[in-house]
Design a protein around this motif. Structure first.
Motif, PDB file in Angstrom:
ATOM      1  N   GLU A 117       2.023  -0.205  12.165  1.00 21.00           N
ATOM      2  CA  GLU A 117       1.368  -0.268  10.544  1.00 21.00           C
ATOM      3  C   GLU A 117       1.310  -1.315   9.871  1.00 21.00           C
ATOM      4  OE1 GLU A 117       2.215   3.443   8.458  1.00 21.00           O
ATOM      5  OE2 GLU A 117       2.857   4.121   9.649  1.00 21.00           O
ATOM      6  N   PHE A 118       0.536  -1.755   9.712  1.00 23.00           N
ATOM      7  CA  PHE A 118       0.146  -3.486   9.194  1.00 23.00           C
ATOM      8  C   PHE A 118      -0.724  -2.500   7.848  1.00 23.00           C
ATOM      9  CE2 PHE A 118      -2.236  -7.089   7.453  1.00 23.00           C
ATOM     10  CZ  PHE A 118      -1.149  -7.946   6.979  1.00 23.00           C
ATOM     11  N   ARG A 119      -0.306  -3.105   6.479  1.00 24.93           N
ATOM     12  CA  ARG A 119      -0.634  -3.122   5.174  1.00 24.93           C
ATOM     13  C   ARG A 119      -0.942  -3.893   4.568  1.00 24.93           C
ATOM     14  NH1 ARG A 119       2.931   2.080   3.722  1.00 24.93           N
ATOM     15  NH2 ARG A 119       2.083   3.572   5.393  1.00 24.93           N
ATOM     16  N   LEU A 120      -1.333  -4.279   3.574  1.00 22.03           N
ATOM     17  CA  LEU A 120      -2.438  -5.263   3.372  1.00 22.03           C
ATOM     18  C   LEU A 120      -2.204  -5.056   1.573  1.00 22.03           C
ATOM     19  CD1 LEU A 120      -1.867  -8.550   2.341  1.00 22.03           C
ATOM     20  CD2 LEU A 120      -4.056  -8.655   3.208  1.00 22.03           C
ATOM     21  N   ASP A 121      -1.626  -5.011   0.262  1.00 22.61           N
ATOM     22  CA  ASP A 121      -1.742  -4.612  -1.842  1.00 22.61           C
ATOM     23  C   ASP A 121      -2.445  -6.442  -1.628  1.00 22.61           C
ATOM     24  OD1 ASP A 121      -1.384  -2.312  -0.233  1.00 22.61           O
ATOM     25  OD2 ASP A 121       0.076  -1.712  -0.119  1.00 22.61           O
ATOM     26  N   TYR A 122      -3.254  -5.738  -2.432  1.00 22.38           N
ATOM     27  CA  TYR A 122      -2.547  -6.955  -3.609  1.00 22.38           C
ATOM     28  C   TYR A 122      -3.219  -6.242  -5.015  1.00 22.38           C
ATOM     29  CZ  TYR A 122      -5.526 -10.554  -5.796  1.00 22.38           C
ATOM     30  OH  TYR A 122      -5.674 -11.420  -7.322  1.00 22.38           O
ATOM     31  N   ILE A 123      -2.589  -5.937  -5.637  1.00 19.80           N
ATOM     32  CA  ILE A 123      -3.643  -6.310  -7.967  1.00 19.80           C
ATOM     33  C   ILE A 123      -3.275  -7.176  -8.481  1.00 19.80           C
ATOM     34  CG2 ILE A 123      -2.200  -4.406  -9.518  1.00 19.80           C
ATOM     35  CD1 ILE A 123      -0.381  -3.042  -7.406  1.00 19.80           C
ATOM     36  N   GLN A 124      -4.833  -6.919  -9.153  1.00 20.71           N
ATOM     37  CA  GLN A 124      -4.393  -8.318 -10.222  1.00 20.71           C
ATOM     38  C   GLN A 124      -4.934  -7.421 -11.937  1.00 20.71           C
ATOM     39  OE1 GLN A 124      -8.062 -11.081  -9.417  1.00 20.71           O
ATOM     40  NE2 GLN A 124      -7.131 -12.456 -11.073  1.00 20.71           N
ATOM     41  N   LEU A 147       7.422  -0.819  12.552  1.00 20.12           N
ATOM     42  CA  LEU A 147       6.966  -0.353  13.783  1.00 20.12           C
ATOM     43  C   LEU A 147       7.899   0.860  14.090  1.00 20.12           C
ATOM     44  CD1 LEU A 147       6.852  -1.216  17.308  1.00 20.12           C
ATOM     45  CD2 LEU A 147       9.365  -3.041  16.586  1.00 20.12           C
ATOM     46  N   ASN A 148       7.775   1.965  14.648  1.00 19.54           N
ATOM     47  CA  ASN A 148       7.466   2.787  14.640  1.00 19.54           C
ATOM     48  C   ASN A 148       7.906   3.241  16.209  1.00 19.54           C
ATOM     49  OD1 ASN A 148       6.999   3.856  11.797  1.00 19.54           O
ATOM     50  ND2 ASN A 148       5.046   4.091  12.549  1.00 19.54           N
ATOM     51  N   ASN A 149       9.052   3.739  16.069  1.00 19.53           N
ATOM     52  CA  ASN A 149       9.333   5.050  17.623  1.00 19.53           C
ATOM     53  C   ASN A 149       9.764   3.684  18.614  1.00 19.53           C
ATOM     54  OD1 ASN A 149       9.051   7.228  16.799  1.00 19.53           O
ATOM     55  ND2 ASN A 149       7.365   7.311  16.441  1.00 19.53           N
ATOM     56  N   PHE A 150      10.636   2.344  18.354  1.00 23.03           N
ATOM     57  CA  PHE A 150      10.769   1.044  18.472  1.00 23.03           C
ATOM     58  C   PHE A 150      12.678   1.812  19.501  1.00 23.03           C
ATOM     59  CE2 PHE A 150      13.037  -2.669  19.953  1.00 23.03           C
ATOM     60  CZ  PHE A 150      12.330  -2.962  20.695  1.00 23.03           C
ATOM     61  N   HIS A 151      12.661   2.839  20.796  1.00 26.15           N
ATOM     62  CA  HIS A 151      13.664   3.168  20.913  1.00 26.15           C
ATOM     63  C   HIS A 151      14.456   3.430  19.645  1.00 26.15           C
ATOM     64  CE1 HIS A 151      13.587   0.274  24.668  1.00 26.15           C
ATOM     65  NE2 HIS A 151      13.719  -0.863  24.068  1.00 26.15           N
TER      66      HIS A 151
END
Length: 401
Positions: free
Chosen positions: A19-26, A58-62
Motif C-alpha cells: 500500500e502507498f498513500r500520500l496525503d496533503y493538507i493546507q 508492506l503486508n504479510n511479508f513472512h
C-alpha cells in the motif's frame, strides 16, 4: 475581514501486499484589521500551514506487517501584521507488527521528530527540539489462555516543566477548599492557608499550572500484566471441594512504572535501572505500582472471593518542593448472591497512606486505616438496580513520622 482557505488532497495505491498513500493538507486563515489604521495588518488569530505525509505499507511479508511514514509540516504565524515562518517539522515513523503465531502478537513503532523554530518565534516555551518516541506492545496467550501476558513499553524524549500548585476562586459551593485568611501576615495566599472542606461551603479549587522553565526529559511508561489460570494447564476431574477450587482459582499480577527524568545517562531510563528512578535531583514525576489479585470462583454468581495486595510509590517535583507518596492496600472481598436478583458484598480493607511534603505543608500525613464495607444491591431486571452501603472505617494519622 477574514479570508479562509482549506485544501485536502491525497493519492493511494493498494494491493494485497503493498500500500502507498500520500496525503496533503493546507490551511490558510487571514483575519485582517479594518479601518484606516488597520490597513492589511493581520490579527493574532491568523495562521497558515501545509503538511505532506507519504506512507508505505508492506503486508504479510513472512507474517510481518512493515510500514514507514514521513511527514513535513510548515507553520506561519502573524508578526508585525504579516504572516512569517514560525516553524518547520520533519517526522519519521517506522513500524513492524507480527501475528504469525496464534498466541503471539507484537508491534514495535519508532517515531523521530525534528522541529525547528525561526529566530523571531523562539521563546521560553518555543525552542527547536528533537523528539524520540518508542512504542512496543506484546501479548502472549499460550496454553489455551492458561498464561496470559500483556507487555507495554513507551519511551519519549521531549521538554517538560515543573508543576506549581495554585488555588482559584470559584462560586460558593462549587469548590472543595476554603481560605483561612492571611495567617502569616505576608500578604500572600499561601498553600497552608487553604483547608479542605467536606461541606458545600468551598469557594476555591486547587489546580496545577505548568511553570515557564522547560527541561529536556526522557519519559518512560511501561507495564506488565500476567494472568494465570491453573485449570487450563491440566484436565482436572472429580467433583470434590479441592477439585472445584483448582478449577476456579486464578491469579493476576499487574506491574506499572512511569518516570519523567532529566538524567543525562538515558540508558538508566531505557533499560529500567529502577535504582535511579524517583531521584530528588533528576525526576520531575515518577510512579511505581505493584498489584496482586487472587480470585476464587471469580465468575460464580452464587459466591466469589478476591484477595488483593497493592503498593504504590509516587514522586513529584513541584516548584514549591518535592513530594513522595507511598500507599499499601490489603483487602478481602466476599460476594454472595443471596437470590437471583439480590447480591451482598463484604470487603475488609487495611490501608497505609503516607505523603512526605515540605515541612510546613498541610499535605504531610501518615495514616493507617482499616474498615469494613458492606454493599447490598437489588436488580429485579437488567435495566434497574438499587442498593445501599454501610461502611465502618477507623483511621489514625501518625504524622510526624
Amino acid at each position: 475581514s477574514t479570508g479562509y482557505k482549506k485544501f485536502f488532497g491525497g493519492y493511494s495505491f493498494d494491493n494485497p501486499n503493498l500500500e502507498f498513500r500520500l496525503d496533503y493538507i493546507q490551511e490558510d486563515r487571514q483575519n485582517k484589521l479594518t479601518g484606516l489604521q488597520g490597513g492589511d495588518s493581520l490579527q493574532s488569530g491568523s495562521f497558515a500551514f501545509f503538511e505532506l505525509k507519504p506512507k508505505l505499507i508492506l503486508n504479510n511479508f513472512h507474517n510481518l506487517n512493515v510500514y514507514s511514514e514521513f511527514g513535513y509540516r510548515k507553520d506561519n504565524l502573524p508578526s508585525d501584521g504579516v504572516l512569517k515562518k514560525e516553524s518547520e517539522a520533519f517526522t519519521q515513523i517506522y513500524g513492524v507488527g507480527y501475528r504469525g503465531i496464534s498466541w503471539l502478537t507484537t508491534i514495535l513503532e519508532l517515531t523521530l521528530r525534528d522541529k525547528k523554530y525561526y529566530d523571531e518565534f523562539i521563546s521560553e516555551t518555543n525552542n527547536s527540539n528533537r523528539t524520540l518516541l518508542v512504542n512496543w506492545q506484546t501479548r502472549l496467550d499460550p496454553f489455551n489462555s492458561a498464561f496470559q501476558t500483556d507487555l507495554y513499553y513507551n519511551i519519549t524524549s521531549e521538554r517538560q516543566s515543573k508543576k506549581e500548585k495554585d488555588f482559584v476562586q470559584v462560586r460558593f459551593g462549587e469548590g472543595n477548599y476554603i481560605y483561612l485568611g492571611d495567617l502569616n501576615g505576608n500578604g500572600l495566599k499561601d498553600e497552608n492557608e487553604f483547608q479542605l472542606t467536606s461541606f458545600n461551603d468551598g469557594n476555591y479549587v486547587r489546580i496545577f499550572r505548568e511553570s515557564s522553565q522547560l527541561f529536556p526529559v526522557t519519559g518512560l511508561s511501561t507495564s506488565a500484566r500476567l494472568n494465570l489460570k491453573p485449570s487450563r494447564f491440566f484436565n482436572i476431574t472429580g467433583s470434590g471441594f479441592t477439585e472445584e477450587l483448582l478449577r476456579n482459582i486464578s491469579a493476576e499480577t499487574y506491574l506499572r512504572a512511569e518516570e519523567n527524568s532529566r538524567d543525562k545517562n538515558t540508558d538508566n531510563i531505557y533499560f529500567l535501572n529502577f535504582g535511579t528512578f524517583q531521584n530528588d535531583s533528576n525526576t520531575l514525576f515518577g510512579t511505581q505500582l505493584i498489584q496482586q489479585d487472587i480470585n476464587f470462583f471469580e465468575f460464580n454468581p452464587l459466591y466469589s472471593l478476591k484477595l488483593r495486595y497493592s503498593q504504590q510509590k509516587t514522586f513529584n517535583q513541584y516548584v514549591s518542593g518535592n513530594e513522595r507518596f507511598f500507599s499499601i492496600q490489603r483487602s478481602i472481598k466476599l460476594k454472595i448472591g443471596l437470590t437471583k436478583d439480590l447480591t451482598t458484598l463484604f470487603e475488609y480493607q487495611n490501608k497505609t497512606d503516607r505523603n512526605e511534603a515540605p515541612m510546613n505543608s498541610v499535605r504531610n500525613r501518615n495514616i493507617d486505616s482499616e474498615g469494613l464495607i458492606t454493599d447490598f444491591s437489588y436488580r429485579p431486571v437488567q435495566e434497574i438496580e438499587s442498593g445501599f452501603q454501610v461502611n465502618f472505617i477507623r483511621a489514625t494519622d501518625y504524622y510526624p513520622f
